[in-house]
Each structure stands twice: as C-alpha cells, then as structure tokens.
Design a protein around this motif. Structure first.
Motif, PDB file in Angstrom:
ATOM      1  N   THR A 127     -66.207  22.310 -11.139  1.00 19.74           N
ATOM      2  CA  THR A 127     -67.414  22.934 -11.689  1.00 19.74           C
ATOM      3  C   THR A 127     -68.021  23.874 -10.661  1.00 19.74           C
TER       4      THR A 127
ATOM      5  N   LYS B 156     -69.912  26.717 -15.189  1.00 19.98           N
ATOM      6  CA  LYS B 156     -68.533  27.161 -15.398  1.00 19.98           C
ATOM      7  C   LYS B 156     -67.595  26.045 -14.952  1.00 19.98           C
TER       8      LYS B 156
ATOM      9  N   THR C  83     -63.448  24.989 -14.406  1.00 20.16           N
ATOM     10  CA  THR C  83     -62.057  25.440 -14.385  1.00 20.16           C
ATOM     11  C   THR C  83     -61.156  24.275 -14.015  1.00 20.16           C
ATOM     12  N   CYS C  84     -59.861  24.521 -14.172  1.00 23.02           N
ATOM     13  CA  CYS C  84     -58.834  23.587 -13.715  1.00 23.02           C
ATOM     14  C   CYS C  84     -58.021  24.340 -12.672  1.00 23.02           C
ATOM     15  N   ASP C  85     -57.982  23.812 -11.451  1.00 20.33           N
ATOM     16  CA  ASP C  85     -57.274  24.511 -10.379  1.00 20.33           C
ATOM     17  C   ASP C  85     -55.755  24.408 -10.505  1.00 20.33           C
TER      18      ASP C  85
ATOM     19  N   SER D 142     -54.485  28.030 -13.889  1.00 17.87           N
ATOM     20  CA  SER D 142     -55.456  29.104 -13.626  1.00 17.87           C
ATOM     21  C   SER D 142     -56.090  29.683 -14.885  1.00 17.87           C
ATOM     22  N   TRP D 143     -55.450  29.501 -16.042  1.00 12.50           N
ATOM     23  CA  TRP D 143     -55.991  30.059 -17.285  1.00 12.50           C
ATOM     24  C   TRP D 143     -57.018  29.133 -17.943  1.00 12.50           C
TER      25      TRP D 143
ATOM     26  N   LEU E 205     -60.364  27.504 -18.575  1.00 13.31           N
ATOM     27  CA  LEU E 205     -61.750  27.858 -18.272  1.00 13.31           C
ATOM     28  C   LEU E 205     -62.642  27.357 -19.400  1.00 13.31           C
TER      29      LEU E 205
ATOM     30  N   TRP F 131     -67.087  26.413 -20.423  1.00 19.31           N
ATOM     31  CA  TRP F 131     -68.500  26.512 -20.067  1.00 19.31           C
ATOM     32  C   TRP F 131     -69.217  25.307 -20.626  1.00 19.31           C
TER      33      TRP F 131
END
Ligand SMILES: [Cu+2]
Length: 123
Positions: free
Chosen positions: A20, A50, A52-54, A57-58, A60, A62
């Motif tokens: 996050t 926001k 994400t997942c490391d 990369s795609w 995402l 909110w």
C-alpha cells in the motif's frame, strides 16, 4: 470502506504481495503466499490508498477509506446509488483514478431520490 479492518483474499494458487502507498495509514508491504488465503489489515484513517502487488507489476487497485457509511462505486454506466442518506444539505465527493476529485453540494429531500450529475474532465 469505512475505517476499520479489511480482509484481503488470495484465491489464486500463487504468491501475491500487498503493497500500500498510504500517507494517513501505516504502509503495508507483505507477501501473501498461496497458502495464506486471507489476511486482515487495519485502515483506520480516511484516505484513498493505492495498492499494488510487487510480484505482478500489472496488478493495481485503489481503496477508498471514507468517514461516512454513504459511499458507492460507479457501474458500467457511471452510476452510483447511495441509499439512506439523511435529508438536508450534504456534500458528495467524487473521486476517479485519472480524473481527480470533485465535490458537489446536494440538498437531499426526505423520501425522495436526489440525482446528482457530475462531469469529470481530463486536465
Ligand atoms: Cu500478484
């Protein structure tokens, strides 16, 4: 969501990661292996976060943490319904990932549907 706990689910058979980008809430950066089907995290302060997942990369998302029980997400037609809003002067806030934020004052009449129209324009 209202401030509180959020259950994060991994229904996939692979590793994900919850990352996050918070300013009001503590930042979370945790792996969610395939065997860890749910994780519970706290978001106690209102903000748009926001996620994400490391690993992928795609990926995402909110998360809107809002200080009100009256919130919604627009459907494919751009419509959101907020039900049970108390009568009187209210302010509705509209947020979009790319188009920013707008607020609009609304006079909610008891027992009636109040329509609010907002046009979001790319700057
Ligand atoms: Cu992932």
């Amino acid at each position: 969501m209202m401030p509180g706990e959020l259950e994060l689910k991994n229904s996939d058979d692979i590793l994900h990661n919850i990352h996050t980008y918070s300013t009001a809430n503590p930042t979370i950066n945790k792996a969610q292996p395939k065997f860890k089907k749910t994780m519970t995290e706290k978001f106690e302060k209102p903000e748009v976060v926001k996620l994400t997942c490391d690993v992928h990369s795609w990926m995402l998302g909110w998360l809107a943490v809002v200080p009100s029980p009256y919130f919604g997400v627009t459907d494919q037609n751009g419509v959101a319904k907020l039900e049970g809003v108390p009568a009187g002067k209210q302010t509705v806030e509209i947020w979009h990932e790319q188009l920013g934020k707008q607020t609009k004052d609304v006079d909610v009449k008891a027992g009636q549907t109040t329509k609010v129209s907002v046009e979001m324009v790319k700057k």
